[in-house]
Structures are given as structure tokens and as C-alpha cells.
Design a protein around this motif. Structure first.
Motif, PDB file in Angstrom:
ATOM      1  N   ARG A   8       1.330  28.549   5.783  1.00 28.87           N
ATOM      2  CA  ARG A   8       0.066  28.431   6.524  1.00 28.87           C
ATOM      3  C   ARG A   8      -0.037  27.114   7.278  1.00 28.87           C
ATOM      4  N   LEU A   9       0.932  26.229   7.092  1.00 28.28           N
ATOM      5  CA  LEU A   9       0.919  24.955   7.801  1.00 28.28           C
ATOM      6  C   LEU A   9       1.887  24.942   8.984  1.00 28.28           C
ATOM      7  N   ALA A  10       2.619  26.026   9.172  1.00 30.57           N
ATOM      8  CA  ALA A  10       3.644  26.086  10.220  1.00 30.57           C
ATOM      9  C   ALA A  10       3.053  25.914  11.622  1.00 30.57           C
ATOM     10  N   ASP A  11       1.817  26.326  11.814  1.00 32.31           N
ATOM     11  CA  ASP A  11       1.201  26.219  13.139  1.00 32.31           C
ATOM     12  C   ASP A  11       0.230  25.034  13.209  1.00 32.31           C
ATOM     13  N   CYS A  12       0.508  24.015  12.430  1.00 33.10           N
ATOM     14  CA  CYS A  12      -0.394  22.858  12.368  1.00 33.10           C
ATOM     15  C   CYS A  12       0.260  21.584  12.873  1.00 33.10           C
ATOM     16  N   ARG A  13      -0.585  20.720  13.336  1.00 30.35           N
ATOM     17  CA  ARG A  13      -0.209  19.349  13.659  1.00 30.35           C
ATOM     18  C   ARG A  13      -0.583  18.507  12.444  1.00 30.35           C
ATOM     19  N   ARG A  14       0.220  17.532  12.124  1.00 26.30           N
ATOM     20  CA  ARG A  14      -0.105  16.631  11.012  1.00 26.30           C
ATOM     21  C   ARG A  14      -0.603  15.313  11.589  1.00 26.30           C
ATOM     22  N   VAL A  15      -1.809  14.957  11.203  1.00 27.46           N
ATOM     23  CA  VAL A  15      -2.394  13.670  11.573  1.00 27.46           C
ATOM     24  C   VAL A  15      -2.443  12.859  10.293  1.00 27.46           C
ATOM     25  N   PHE A  16      -2.052  11.586  10.361  1.00 22.85           N
ATOM     26  CA  PHE A  16      -1.982  10.832   9.120  1.00 22.85           C
ATOM     27  C   PHE A  16      -2.535   9.428   9.260  1.00 22.85           C
ATOM     28  N   LEU A  17      -2.974   8.920   8.123  1.00 25.58           N
ATOM     29  CA  LEU A  17      -3.393   7.539   7.954  1.00 25.58           C
ATOM     30  C   LEU A  17      -2.449   6.960   6.912  1.00 25.58           C
ATOM     31  N   ARG A  18      -1.788   5.858   7.210  1.00 27.52           N
ATOM     32  CA  ARG A  18      -0.784   5.296   6.326  1.00 27.52           C
ATOM     33  C   ARG A  18      -1.170   3.914   5.809  1.00 27.52           C
ATOM     34  N   ASN A  19      -0.991   3.763   4.502  1.00 24.29           N
ATOM     35  CA  ASN A  19      -1.121   2.460   3.836  1.00 24.29           C
ATOM     36  C   ASN A  19      -2.391   1.704   4.211  1.00 24.29           C
ATOM     37  N   CYS A  20      -3.493   2.422   4.186  1.00 23.87           N
ATOM     38  CA  CYS A  20      -4.795   1.828   4.461  1.00 23.87           C
ATOM     39  C   CYS A  20      -5.273   1.118   3.198  1.00 23.87           C
ATOM     40  N   GLU A  21      -5.476  -0.174   3.299  1.00 25.30           N
ATOM     41  CA  GLU A  21      -5.911  -0.965   2.145  1.00 25.30           C
ATOM     42  C   GLU A  21      -7.425  -1.129   2.174  1.00 25.30           C
ATOM     43  N   ILE A  22      -8.060  -0.751   1.070  1.00 30.06           N
ATOM     44  CA  ILE A  22      -9.508  -0.899   0.952  1.00 30.06           C
ATOM     45  C   ILE A  22      -9.839  -1.480  -0.419  1.00 30.06           C
ATOM     46  N   ALA A  23     -11.001  -2.099  -0.507  1.00 32.55           N
ATOM     47  CA  ALA A  23     -11.491  -2.621  -1.785  1.00 32.55           C
ATOM     48  C   ALA A  23     -12.473  -1.606  -2.360  1.00 32.55           C
ATOM     49  N   VAL A  24     -12.224  -1.200  -3.601  1.00 30.47           N
ATOM     50  CA  VAL A  24     -13.039  -0.165  -4.237  1.00 30.47           C
ATOM     51  C   VAL A  24     -13.391  -0.607  -5.652  1.00 30.47           C
ATOM     52  N   ARG A  25     -14.598  -0.327  -6.048  1.00 28.81           N
ATOM     53  CA  ARG A  25     -15.008  -0.557  -7.436  1.00 28.81           C
ATOM     54  C   ARG A  25     -14.534   0.661  -8.217  1.00 28.81           C
ATOM     55  N   ILE A  26     -13.387   0.498  -8.887  1.00 29.32           N
ATOM     56  CA  ILE A  26     -12.747   1.620  -9.563  1.00 29.32           C
ATOM     57  C   ILE A  26     -12.069   1.128 -10.831  1.00 29.32           C
TER      58      ILE A  26
END
Length: 131
Positions: A8-26
């Protein structure tokens, strides 16, 4: 079968976000609840080519992926989250709620937990049930 090879992904474009650094209270441990921690986030969005192939080179012809960063920032600002799994699942679900997204792969990593490892993290892959 690897999820990225799903038919089901064969007709898709892949858009990506790489190595995004964020500060999270986790974190579930007491020492993790005193201040935000660094998270490294990677996201893959699978968008059908039919709605992501511009003809006029105009933003209105594609999914404006600024919503990825907005979703991530809003989730990080919600307050303390104990588990990486909770954060990752919420991120993937919120991104998949966008009508133009067919599938999402989200990975989050804590890079500052172990001295002898680059990071510890979790990954999920969600595909929309209905085409």
C-alpha cells in the motif's frame, strides 16, 4: 515483510524529518522528572503520489509538512510524559490523523541515558486502515 515494503506504500512519496532534536519533559524515574531531556526524533510520512505530485510548483498541490514540526512541538509542550512509548504512539497517531497521510513511521531516542550507547529509543509504524 519489512513495513516500508508494504504494497500500500508503493504509490507513495516519502517525506521525512531527520534527527530533529527537541527538549521534552519525559521519563518515569524521579531523576528524569526534574528537567527536560533531549530527544532525537525521526519521522517518515508516506503520502500518495496523487496528492503530492505538483504540476504548478505550488504548495497547495502537496501536503504542507510544516504540520509535522507543529505537531511535534505541541506534543512536547503538553507537559510531562513518563514513557517514550506514550510519546511515540501519540506522535504517530496525531500525524496519521492528517487526511493526506497514508502511513507514519516515528522513532524517538534519548541520547543521554547510557554512557556506553549512542541512544535508547522506540519506533512505531502505523498505516491507515482505509485507503
Amino acid at each position: 515483510m519489512h513495513p516500508l515494503l508494504h504494497p500500500r506504500l508503493a504509490d507513495c512519496r516519502r517525506v521525512f524529518l531527520r534527527n530533529c532534536e527537541i527538549a521534552v519533559r519525559i521519563g518515569a524515574h524521579d531523576h528524569e522528572k526534574t528537567q527536560p531531556q533531549r530527544l532525537i526524533v525521526n519521522i517518515d510520512l508516506f503520502i500518495p503520489l496523487a496528492i503530492s505530485t505538483p504540476v504548478r510548483d505550488d504548495l497547495s498541490e502537496v501536503v504542507d509538512y510544516a504540520f509535522v514540526r507543529e505537531t511535534l512541538d505541541a506534543l512536547a509542550a503538553r507537559g510531562h510524559i513518563n514513557l517514550q512509548e506514550t510519546f511515540c504512539d501519540a506522535l504517530a497517531s496525531q500525524l496519521l490523523a492528517h487526511p493526506g497521510i497514508r502511513a507514519v513511521r516515528a522513532t524517538i531516542e534519548k541520547p543521554d541515558i547510557y554512557d556506553n550507547a549512542e541512544s535508547i529509543g522506540v519506533e512505531v509504524f502505523h498505516i491507515r486502515e482505509n485507503p
